[in-house]
Enzyme design. Structure first.
Site, PDB file in Angstrom:
ATOM      1  N   SER A  89      73.867  18.612  22.577  1.00  0.00           N
ATOM      2  CA  SER A  89      73.541  19.863  23.274  1.00  0.00           C
ATOM      3  C   SER A  89      74.509  20.100  24.419  1.00  0.00           C
ATOM      4  O   SER A  89      74.682  19.241  25.284  1.00  0.00           O
ATOM      5  CB  SER A  89      72.138  19.789  23.881  1.00  0.00           C
ATOM      6  OG  SER A  89      71.180  19.820  22.873  1.00  0.00           O
ATOM      7  N   GLU A 112      63.594  21.133  13.782  1.00  0.00           N
ATOM      8  CA  GLU A 112      63.874  22.470  13.242  1.00  0.00           C
ATOM      9  C   GLU A 112      63.178  22.662  11.894  1.00  0.00           C
ATOM     10  O   GLU A 112      63.208  23.759  11.342  1.00  0.00           O
ATOM     11  CB  GLU A 112      65.388  22.666  13.082  1.00  0.00           C
ATOM     12  CG  GLU A 112      66.120  22.720  14.418  1.00  0.00           C
ATOM     13  CD  GLU A 112      67.631  22.741  14.250  1.00  0.00           C
ATOM     14  OE1 GLU A 112      68.193  23.818  14.036  1.00  0.00           O
ATOM     15  OE2 GLU A 112      68.250  21.661  14.332  1.00  0.00           O
ATOM     16  N   ASN A 128      68.272  15.358  32.632  1.00  0.00           N
ATOM     17  CA  ASN A 128      67.077  15.628  33.442  1.00  0.00           C
ATOM     18  C   ASN A 128      66.304  14.320  33.621  1.00  0.00           C
ATOM     19  O   ASN A 128      66.428  13.418  32.797  1.00  0.00           O
ATOM     20  CB  ASN A 128      66.179  16.682  32.760  1.00  0.00           C
ATOM     21  CG  ASN A 128      65.823  16.292  31.344  1.00  0.00           C
ATOM     22  OD1 ASN A 128      66.674  16.272  30.444  1.00  0.00           O
ATOM     23  ND2 ASN A 128      64.578  15.954  31.138  1.00  0.00           N
ATOM     24  N   HIS A 163      65.162  23.581  28.646  1.00  0.00           N
ATOM     25  CA  HIS A 163      66.414  23.537  27.873  1.00  0.00           C
ATOM     26  C   HIS A 163      67.563  24.109  28.711  1.00  0.00           C
ATOM     27  O   HIS A 163      68.710  23.654  28.604  1.00  0.00           O
ATOM     28  CB  HIS A 163      66.244  24.312  26.560  1.00  0.00           C
ATOM     29  CG  HIS A 163      67.376  24.107  25.589  1.00  0.00           C
ATOM     30  ND1 HIS A 163      67.812  22.852  25.184  1.00  0.00           N
ATOM     31  CD2 HIS A 163      68.192  24.992  24.937  1.00  0.00           C
ATOM     32  CE1 HIS A 163      68.829  22.983  24.337  1.00  0.00           C
ATOM     33  NE2 HIS A 163      69.074  24.268  24.175  1.00  0.00           N
ATOM     34  N   HIS A 176      68.407  19.126  13.564  1.00  0.00           N
ATOM     35  CA  HIS A 176      67.309  18.302  14.087  1.00  0.00           C
ATOM     36  C   HIS A 176      66.101  18.344  13.149  1.00  0.00           C
ATOM     37  O   HIS A 176      65.810  19.369  12.533  1.00  0.00           O
ATOM     38  CB  HIS A 176      66.855  18.814  15.461  1.00  0.00           C
ATOM     39  CG  HIS A 176      67.936  18.866  16.498  1.00  0.00           C
ATOM     40  ND1 HIS A 176      68.780  19.945  16.633  1.00  0.00           N
ATOM     41  CD2 HIS A 176      68.292  17.987  17.461  1.00  0.00           C
ATOM     42  CE1 HIS A 176      69.624  19.723  17.631  1.00  0.00           C
ATOM     43  NE2 HIS A 176      69.353  18.546  18.144  1.00  0.00           N
ATOM     44  N   MET A 222      65.832  13.838  21.080  1.00  0.00           N
ATOM     45  CA  MET A 222      65.267  14.310  19.808  1.00  0.00           C
ATOM     46  C   MET A 222      66.286  14.224  18.664  1.00  0.00           C
ATOM     47  O   MET A 222      66.208  14.988  17.702  1.00  0.00           O
ATOM     48  CB  MET A 222      64.803  15.758  19.973  1.00  0.00           C
ATOM     49  CG  MET A 222      63.855  15.973  21.141  1.00  0.00           C
ATOM     50  SD  MET A 222      63.479  17.718  21.367  1.00  0.00           S
ATOM     51  CE  MET A 222      62.838  17.749  23.057  1.00  0.00           C
ATOM     52  N   SER A 223      67.259  13.331  18.788  1.00  0.00           N
ATOM     53  CA  SER A 223      68.321  13.287  17.765  1.00  0.00           C
ATOM     54  C   SER A 223      68.880  11.883  17.632  1.00  0.00           C
ATOM     55  O   SER A 223      68.225  10.907  17.972  1.00  0.00           O
ATOM     56  CB  SER A 223      69.448  14.254  18.171  1.00  0.00           C
ATOM     57  OG  SER A 223      70.098  13.780  19.336  1.00  0.00           O
ATOM     58  N   HIS A 279      74.180  24.904  20.014  1.00  0.00           N
ATOM     59  CA  HIS A 279      74.658  24.204  18.810  1.00  0.00           C
ATOM     60  C   HIS A 279      75.257  25.235  17.852  1.00  0.00           C
ATOM     61  O   HIS A 279      74.523  26.001  17.234  1.00  0.00           O
ATOM     62  CB  HIS A 279      73.496  23.484  18.110  1.00  0.00           C
ATOM     63  CG  HIS A 279      73.001  22.289  18.847  1.00  0.00           C
ATOM     64  ND1 HIS A 279      73.448  21.018  18.601  1.00  0.00           N
ATOM     65  CD2 HIS A 279      72.100  22.176  19.851  1.00  0.00           C
ATOM     66  CE1 HIS A 279      72.843  20.161  19.413  1.00  0.00           C
ATOM     67  NE2 HIS A 279      72.009  20.839  20.176  1.00  0.00           N
TER      68      HIS A 279
HETATM   69  N1  HPA Z   1      63.216  14.735  26.344  1.00  0.00           N
HETATM   70  C1  HPA Z   1      63.622  14.817  25.055  1.00  0.00           C
HETATM   71  N2  HPA Z   1      64.816  15.279  24.708  1.00  0.00           N
HETATM   72  C2  HPA Z   1      65.655  15.657  25.688  1.00  0.00           C
HETATM   73  C3  HPA Z   1      65.286  15.590  27.037  1.00  0.00           C
HETATM   74  C4  HPA Z   1      64.004  15.102  27.384  1.00  0.00           C
HETATM   75  O1  HPA Z   1      63.617  15.026  28.558  1.00  0.00           O
HETATM   76  N3  HPA Z   1      66.349  16.056  27.758  1.00  0.00           N
HETATM   77  C5  HPA Z   1      67.313  16.368  26.851  1.00  0.00           C
HETATM   78  N4  HPA Z   1      66.894  16.137  25.605  1.00  0.00           N
END
Ligand code: HPA
Length: 306
Positions: free
Chosen positions: A41, A101, A256, A281, A98, A232-233, A74
């Site tokens: 991302s 999706e 984050n 996001h 993903h 998530m990947s 993406h």
């Molecule tokens: N959790 C899951 N996927 C993510 C996160 C998160 O805090 N930040 C970026 N991708």
């Protein structure tokens, strides 16, 4: 939920997709690509380090069997070209697929198997991830040294179903998944060669299927289960790459801090705002954008040594 398609049909799709890609790179230096880079991302800019005169772009929609990425940040194309002063031929996957999706793991990892059939032997996987380890801060990097595959442990595994014997074994070990020499090369290159000061952690990536960001209690659970970062990947792609015998270097950009504190109590007279530290996001893309210059420089310099 997308289900697996029969093995013969899947193998035919792989042959067909590989033939189409091959026909577009044949006769160019890209036909000797040894490295695949999966851009996470906000990290699609990695492909912009390729020598512009050598670029061949193939939209996923032109390759049978490739699904379309539906997520902002993406793009959805393979970009071939030469990277670094050593002109290393590279295939970048700009826009990943993903599970959240709605795609099956067979579908999300299809491009990795095509890369394998093209003769690519090293995969560099990048992602944006939430910081679970309390010592991590947004903007830092984490070299992945290991993972926890929560969907896999629960039965949603990319190698579930009949084994593709011509790719790899039925029972694949994963204790050696994240290549040690490539990780050392990454650290040497970033710190000694480029003199970058952005912090590089080394830790365990926890794969959560998404698409929700984790609840506070899930963050504490992930921490207790050994995760240093969550995303998530990556894990399905790494597993399929290892199944094909490819070497893997994987990098998380911590975008984050995942919030794991208990929510403010209904009994508190002076509660913190419930929204404090909330993930979005937009924040993920902003942090990825700010750090992407360093990530691009390191990846380019690492690839130059391959
Ligand atoms: N959790 C899951 N996927 C993510 C996160 C998160 O805090 N930040 C970026 N991708």
């Amino acid at each position: 939920m997308a289900e697996s398609i029969p093995l013969e049909e899947y193998s035919r799709q792989l042959e067909h997709a590989t033939a189409i890609v091959n026909s577009k790179i044949k006769g160019t230096p890209s036909q000797d690509s040894r490295v695949m880079i999966i851009c996470g991302s906000g990290l699609g800019g990695i492909a912009s380090t390729l020598d512009a005169n050598t670029i061949i772009e193939i939209p996923y929609s032109d390759i049978p069997g490739f699904k379309i990425s539906t997520v902002q940040g993406h793009a959805g194309k393979l970009v071939f070209g030469l990277m670094g002063t050593n002109k290393v031929p590279v295939m970048c996957m700009v826009g990943r697929l993903h599970f959240y999706e709605g795609y099956s793991f067979q579908e999300t990892t299809f491009p990795v198997r095509v890369a394998c059939k093209l003769g690519i032997s090293i995969v560099i996987v990048t992602n944006a991830a939430g910081g679970i380890n309390p010592s991590y801060n947004a903007g830092e990097l984490m070299l992945i040294e290991d993972h926890v595959n929560l969907p896999g442990l629960a039965g949603w595994h990319p190698l579930r179903g009949p084994n593709l014997d011509n790719f790899g074994p039925r029972f694949l070990p994963l204790s050696d998944a994240y290549d040690h020499s490539l990780r050392s090369l990454f650290v040497e290159t970033a710190q000694r060669e480029l003199g970058l000061t952005r912090k590089i952690n080394e830790g365990t990536y926890f794969f959560a299927a998404g698409p929700t960001f984790e609840s506070r209690a899930e963050v504490r659970a992930i921490r207790a289960l050994g995760g240093d970062a969550v995303g998530m990947s990556t894990v399905p792609e790494v597993i399929v790459a290892r199944h094909c015998g490819m070497k893997v270097l994987a990098l998380s950009l911590i975008t984050n801090d995942a919030v794991g504190e208990k929510p403010p109590s209904a009994f508190s007279k002076n509660p913190k705002a419930l929204e404090d530290g909330i993930a979005s996001h937009a924040e993920v893309l902003k942090t990825a954008d700010e750090a992407s210059e360093d990530v691009k420089k390191i990846i380019e310099a690492v690839v130059n040594h391959l």
